[in-house]
Design an enzyme around this catalytic site. Structure first.
Site, PDB file in Angstrom:
ATOM      1  N   LYS A  22      81.396  14.728  60.350  1.00  0.00           N
ATOM      2  CA  LYS A  22      82.308  13.586  60.506  1.00  0.00           C
ATOM      3  C   LYS A  22      82.002  12.812  61.783  1.00  0.00           C
ATOM      4  CE  LYS A  22      86.537  14.339  62.342  1.00  0.00           C
ATOM      5  NZ  LYS A  22      86.894  13.539  63.532  1.00  0.00           N
ATOM      6  N   ASN A  23      81.851  13.538  62.891  1.00  0.00           N
ATOM      7  CA  ASN A  23      81.718  12.852  64.177  1.00  0.00           C
ATOM      8  C   ASN A  23      80.327  12.265  64.403  1.00  0.00           C
ATOM      9  OD1 ASN A  23      84.364  13.303  64.635  1.00  0.00           O
ATOM     10  ND2 ASN A  23      84.085  14.999  66.080  1.00  0.00           N
ATOM     11  N   ARG A  93      91.517   6.989  65.817  1.00  0.00           N
ATOM     12  CA  ARG A  93      91.111   6.467  67.122  1.00  0.00           C
ATOM     13  C   ARG A  93      89.630   6.103  67.169  1.00  0.00           C
ATOM     14  NH1 ARG A  93      94.547   7.343  70.955  1.00  0.00           N
ATOM     15  NH2 ARG A  93      92.919   7.098  72.499  1.00  0.00           N
ATOM     16  N   ARG A 122      93.990  10.283  75.877  1.00  0.00           N
ATOM     17  CA  ARG A 122      92.765   9.707  75.317  1.00  0.00           C
ATOM     18  C   ARG A 122      92.614   8.202  75.569  1.00  0.00           C
ATOM     19  NH1 ARG A 122      91.632  12.303  69.528  1.00  0.00           N
ATOM     20  NH2 ARG A 122      89.511  11.813  70.130  1.00  0.00           N
ATOM     21  N   ILE A 345      89.342  19.860  78.058  1.00  0.00           N
ATOM     22  CA  ILE A 345      89.030  18.490  77.597  1.00  0.00           C
ATOM     23  C   ILE A 345      90.298  17.681  77.329  1.00  0.00           C
ATOM     24  CG2 ILE A 345      87.747  17.108  75.891  1.00  0.00           C
ATOM     25  CD1 ILE A 345      85.910  18.946  77.472  1.00  0.00           C
ATOM     26  N   ARG A 415      91.564  14.684  57.102  1.00  0.00           N
ATOM     27  CA  ARG A 415      90.808  13.738  57.931  1.00  0.00           C
ATOM     28  C   ARG A 415      89.410  14.253  58.204  1.00  0.00           C
ATOM     29  NH1 ARG A 415      93.173  12.477  63.302  1.00  0.00           N
ATOM     30  NH2 ARG A 415      91.103  11.603  63.331  1.00  0.00           N
TER      31      ARG A 415
END
Ligand code: EPU
Length: 436
Positions: A22-23, A93, A122, A345, A415
């Site tokens: 996905k990323n 996002r 974020r 993170i 998602r």
């Protein structure tokens, strides 16, 4: 509303095939906006809600997109509307990834500012600051980032914080800029290497991706190209935990093992046996070209010594990924001893803890640290997903829990995991999706 119902106690066995990342797919799709001519074809694109969102975003701008199975064909030559509306950005996002390409090719963009997020604040200040250093005039009006530039200029940009999509956005901005851009303290994630490889196929000049310093020499124009999305290292890691927590024996195919060293090492130390099967078995040209981006088959089961407590600290790549934190925590709830998990993170990525406590886990949270004391068993309970990776963790907990776990808010899972419960079911899990 949908829920996932898991009855725990089944040992998983068989084979599962990992989908495209996905990323990686999200920035690759955004990058097709840079092509002045032609039709880009992306293969191995996962069938996910987030992918549908970015496709709708591009279509709204005037791109023509067609999907056949795992392949997307995208033509962006007719794009004329450089807007990313709030209605789509608020659901994902990563929509911010269109900002760099739009500024680079059209010198204008109107992109909704992403709002709050469950896992942390974020902000996107570093994306904006970098574009300003490249000569863009940026303002925020009525919730929108409005960008304008004649032609972006190369710049020497040093990130205060390592940011994955920030690095990707500025890389995509720099490929068409006038002159040389240097990105320092850049993120080193494999997905950035994947994006750089695609951009090079489109005609970009990029060096140093995968290191902290990326140098991009702008070119006049980019053309459409074909590319295959790398496999999803987080999905592969999630299935490794599924095999281990259920005391199963699973062959995971198309796992990007070379990009998963930190995860593999930790899971091995906790007590999983992770054996790469010969890469020749399902390798392809890609494996020979770039191991980092290629999938191999790997057999995963629990070792004879059971699960042992271990400390985990999330870090940017090549450290242990925050996107595997909830899954590792779930495994450690059943390990012998006390583990300390530090989330460095995102400031609010422990929401799954309170659901796991309801399943009998012994976890204490102090700020960004969770102390996990291993218990003998978890017990099924109704739980609520709070974000994408938390939802995967809760389903994993359900696989090992006694009785029934019902997880609501399944849209979080959809998602980022394609057919998660179908894949688990094919491995023998007692899991189904129900509609209320
Ligand atoms: N940050 C800033 N300013 C910025 C950008 C980031 O302060 O302008 C901070 C963030 O608040 C955070 C840290 O920098 O504390 C790192 O965030 P990063 O920008 O790297 O995260 P991201 O690019 O928004 C990507 C993934 C996330 C993954 C993180 C960290 C995509 C589309 N998303 O997000 O994936 O958790 O990197 O590895 O690539 C997920 O898939 O579930 C997911 C959340």
């Amino acid at each position: 509303m949908q829920s996932i119902v898991v009855r725990g106690g089944r040992k998983l066995s068989g084979e599962v095939i990992i989908d495209g990342a996905k990323n990686s797919a999200l920035p690759l799709i955004a990058a097709t906006l840079l092509a002045e001519k032609g039709c880009s074809r992306l293969d191995n694109v996962p069938d996910l809600r987030d992918i549908n969102t970015i496709v709708r975003l591009l279509e709204g701008m005037g791109a023509v997109v067609s999907r056949q199975g795992g392949s997307l064909e995208i033509t962006t030559s007719a794009v004329e509307n450089c807007q990313a509306p709030y209605e789509l950005v608020k659901t994902m996002r990563a929509s911010i990834l269109v900002l760099g390409p739009l500024m680079a090719r059209f010198g204008e963009a109107r992109v909704s500012l992403p709002g709050g997020c469950a896992i942390g604040a974020r902000p996107v200040n570093l994306h904006i600051k970098g574009l300003e250093m490249m000569g863009a005039r940026i303002s925020v009006e009525h919730g929108y980032i409005i960008g304008q530039a004649e032609r972006l200029q190369g710049a020497d940009i040093s990130f205060d914080v390592t940011t994955v999509t920030g690095t990707e956005n500025l890389m995509m901005a720099a490929v068409l800029a006038d002159g040389v851009t240097i990105l320092r303290n850049a993120a080193r994630e494999p997905e950035i290497v994947d994006l750089a490889a695609f951009l090079r196929k489109m005609g970009a000049q990029i060096e140093g991706d995968g290191t902290h310093t990326i140098t991009i020499t702008g070119v006049e124009k980019l053309l459409a190209a074909d590319y295959q999305v790398m496999p999803d290292r987080i999905e592969a890691g999630t299935f490794m935990v599924a095999a281990g927590i259920s005391d199963g024996d699973v062959v995971i195919k198309n796992a990007p093992l070379a990009a998963m060293a930190a995860v593999v090492t930790k899971l091995q130390e906790i007590g999983l046996l992770i054996e790469p099967l010969s890469p020749e078995e399902d390798d392809d040209e890609l494996y020979k070209e770039n191991k980092l981006l290629a999938g191999v088959a790997v057999r995963v089961r629990r070792g004879l010594d059971g699960l042992k407590a271990l400390d985990v600290r999330t870090m940017p790549y090549p450290g242990f990924p925050t996107d595997m934190q909830s899954q590792a925590m779930v495994l450690l709830t059943l390990a012998e001893g006390t583990s300390v998990i530090s989330e460095t993170i995102f400031e609010n990525r422990f929401m799954h803890v309170f659901e796991l406590q309801r399943m009998g886990a012994d976890i204490e949270v102090e700020g960004r640290t969770a102390i996990v004391r291993g218990v003998v068993a978890l017990s099924g309970a109704p739980v609520m997903a709070s974000d994408l990776r938390a939802s995967a963790g809760l389903v994993l907990a359900g696989l090992a829990a006694e009785g029934e776990t019902v997880m609501s808010r399944v849209y979080h899972l959809d998602r980022g995991y394609a057919g998660f419960e179908k894949k688990l079911k094919a491995l023998g899990a007692d899991v189904k999706r129900v509609r209320d």
